[in-house]
Motif scaffolding. Structure first.
Motif, PDB file in Angstrom:
ATOM      1  N   LYS A  16      -9.483   2.343   2.895  1.00  0.00           N
ATOM      2  CA  LYS A  16      -8.625   3.251   2.125  1.00  0.00           C
ATOM      3  C   LYS A  16      -7.266   3.438   2.783  1.00  0.00           C
ATOM      4  N   LEU A  17      -7.249   3.501   4.110  1.00  0.00           N
ATOM      5  CA  LEU A  17      -5.973   3.619   4.819  1.00  0.00           C
ATOM      6  C   LEU A  17      -5.114   2.387   4.583  1.00  0.00           C
ATOM      7  N   LEU A  18      -5.710   1.205   4.723  1.00  0.00           N
ATOM      8  CA  LEU A  18      -4.955  -0.030   4.530  1.00  0.00           C
ATOM      9  C   LEU A  18      -4.513  -0.213   3.079  1.00  0.00           C
ATOM     10  N   ALA A  19      -5.254   0.357   2.150  1.00  0.00           N
ATOM     11  CA  ALA A  19      -4.912   0.249   0.730  1.00  0.00           C
ATOM     12  C   ALA A  19      -3.976   1.363   0.263  1.00  0.00           C
ATOM     13  N   ASN A  20      -3.776   2.377   1.091  1.00  0.00           N
ATOM     14  CA  ASN A  20      -2.939   3.506   0.731  1.00  0.00           C
ATOM     15  C   ASN A  20      -1.497   3.032   0.525  1.00  0.00           C
ATOM     16  N   ALA A  22       1.398   4.661   0.423  1.00  0.00           N
ATOM     17  CA  ALA A  22       2.384   5.203   1.364  1.00  0.00           C
ATOM     18  C   ALA A  22       2.299   4.489   2.714  1.00  0.00           C
ATOM     19  N   PHE A  23       1.070   4.247   3.171  1.00  0.00           N
ATOM     20  CA  PHE A  23       0.884   3.524   4.432  1.00  0.00           C
ATOM     21  C   PHE A  23       1.415   2.100   4.314  1.00  0.00           C
ATOM     22  N   ALA A  24       1.095   1.444   3.207  1.00  0.00           N
ATOM     23  CA  ALA A  24       1.543   0.067   3.001  1.00  0.00           C
ATOM     24  C   ALA A  24       3.065  -0.014   2.978  1.00  0.00           C
ATOM     25  N   LEU A  25       3.704   0.937   2.311  1.00  0.00           N
ATOM     26  CA  LEU A  25       5.177   0.938   2.259  1.00  0.00           C
ATOM     27  C   LEU A  25       5.783   1.119   3.646  1.00  0.00           C
ATOM     28  N   LYS A  26       5.167   1.969   4.461  1.00  0.00           N
ATOM     29  CA  LYS A  26       5.662   2.160   5.828  1.00  0.00           C
ATOM     30  C   LYS A  26       5.502   0.890   6.656  1.00  0.00           C
ATOM     31  N   VAL A  27       4.373   0.230   6.510  1.00  0.00           N
ATOM     32  CA  VAL A  27       4.137  -1.007   7.270  1.00  0.00           C
ATOM     33  C   VAL A  27       5.093  -2.097   6.807  1.00  0.00           C
ATOM     34  N   LEU A  28       5.265  -2.215   5.496  1.00  0.00           N
ATOM     35  CA  LEU A  28       6.157  -3.248   4.963  1.00  0.00           C
ATOM     36  C   LEU A  28       7.620  -2.981   5.314  1.00  0.00           C
ATOM     37  N   ALA A  29       7.959  -1.726   5.584  1.00  0.00           N
ATOM     38  CA  ALA A  29       9.335  -1.373   5.924  1.00  0.00           C
ATOM     39  C   ALA A  29       9.648  -1.590   7.404  1.00  0.00           C
ATOM     40  N   LEU A  30       8.655  -1.934   8.202  1.00  0.00           N
ATOM     41  CA  LEU A  30       8.885  -2.157   9.627  1.00  0.00           C
ATOM     42  C   LEU A  30       9.762  -3.376   9.840  1.00  0.00           C
ATOM     43  N   ASP A  31      10.672  -3.266  10.809  1.00  0.00           N
ATOM     44  CA  ASP A  31      11.434  -4.464  11.152  1.00  0.00           C
ATOM     45  C   ASP A  31      10.596  -5.331  12.088  1.00  0.00           C
ATOM     46  N   SER A  32      11.073  -6.498  12.406  1.00  0.00           N
ATOM     47  CA  SER A  32      10.256  -7.451  13.167  1.00  0.00           C
ATOM     48  C   SER A  32       9.942  -6.940  14.570  1.00  0.00           C
ATOM     49  N   ILE A  83     -10.250  -7.157   6.208  1.00  0.00           N
ATOM     50  CA  ILE A  83      -9.511  -8.384   6.511  1.00  0.00           C
ATOM     51  C   ILE A  83      -8.498  -8.678   5.410  1.00  0.00           C
ATOM     52  N   GLU A  84      -8.930  -8.555   4.169  1.00  0.00           N
ATOM     53  CA  GLU A  84      -8.061  -8.830   3.027  1.00  0.00           C
ATOM     54  C   GLU A  84      -6.859  -7.881   2.992  1.00  0.00           C
ATOM     55  N   LYS A  85      -7.127  -6.593   3.157  1.00  0.00           N
ATOM     56  CA  LYS A  85      -6.045  -5.600   3.102  1.00  0.00           C
ATOM     57  C   LYS A  85      -5.071  -5.765   4.261  1.00  0.00           C
ATOM     58  N   LEU A  86      -5.597  -6.015   5.441  1.00  0.00           N
ATOM     59  CA  LEU A  86      -4.733  -6.167   6.613  1.00  0.00           C
ATOM     60  C   LEU A  86      -3.884  -7.427   6.508  1.00  0.00           C
ATOM     61  N   SER A  87      -4.471  -8.512   6.056  1.00  0.00           N
ATOM     62  CA  SER A  87      -3.688  -9.745   5.938  1.00  0.00           C
ATOM     63  C   SER A  87      -2.615  -9.611   4.858  1.00  0.00           C
ATOM     64  N   ALA A  88      -2.880  -8.808   3.841  1.00  0.00           N
ATOM     65  CA  ALA A  88      -1.871  -8.570   2.802  1.00  0.00           C
ATOM     66  C   ALA A  88      -0.699  -7.754   3.339  1.00  0.00           C
ATOM     67  N   LEU A  89      -0.960  -6.900   4.313  1.00  0.00           N
ATOM     68  CA  LEU A  89       0.105  -6.075   4.884  1.00  0.00           C
ATOM     69  C   LEU A  89       0.992  -6.838   5.869  1.00  0.00           C
TER      70      LEU A  89
END
Length: 157
Positions: A16-20, A22-32, A83-89
């Motif tokens: 649920k955390l990985l699918a959230n 808001a969490f996904a947007l924060k992770v995707l917004a991280l710089d390298s 695994i699926e959710k984390l690899s998508a992030l």
């Protein structure tokens, strides 16, 4: 029975955390640089989940007719969701680096599952290899060749 319920709830919480969103947007917004700082955490989560998948699959084989068979199937399914959710992030670059680290693991199950993860990621339509990813990807391929030829450093121990 309580331990099984706890295990399912713990794994569902991670899913649920990985699918959230808001969490996904924060992770995707991280710089390298920020993503690189979290790479060890991603690696650890993937490593532990892949190890747990291997253990669960082994126990499923030996307890097919057991009363806990449904629990084990559901538990395994939730682990694959992690695994699926984390690899998508993860970005392709981060996933390639993490798989490269997982290929050095002493556990052959983790190495095999990491290879499966890389294969499915590269086969997906969203994955495009950029010129800067070629070098790390070639390094991963060298490790894969070493492992497949039986020259993995951990196999000699």
């Amino acid at each position: 029975k309580d331990l099984r319920s706890f295990k399912i709830l713990a794994v569902e919480l991670i899913v649920k955390l990985l699918a959230n969103e808001a969490f996904a947007l924060k992770v995707l917004a991280l710089d390298s640089e920020e993503e690189s700082q979290l790479a060890s955490n991603y690696t650890l989560l993937l490593e532990e989940t892949l190890s747990l998948i291997g253990q669960t699959a082994k126990t499923m084989d030996s307890h097919e007719q057991d009363a806990t068979a449904n629990f084990r199937k559901m538990f395994l399914s939730k682990q694959y969701e992690i695994i699926e959710k984390l690899s998508a992030l993860l970005s392709s670059k981060a996933l390639i680096e993490i798989v490269s680290q997982l290929l050095e693991n002493a556990n052959p199950t983790i190495r095999r599952k990491a290879t499966d993860l890389l294969n499915s990621h590269l086969a997906s339509t969203k994955c495009r290899v950029s010129p800067e990813q070629v070098g790390p990807l070639l390094d991963v391929m060298k490790k894969l060749l070493q492992t497949s030829s039986g020259r993995h450093p951990m196999q000699n121990r």
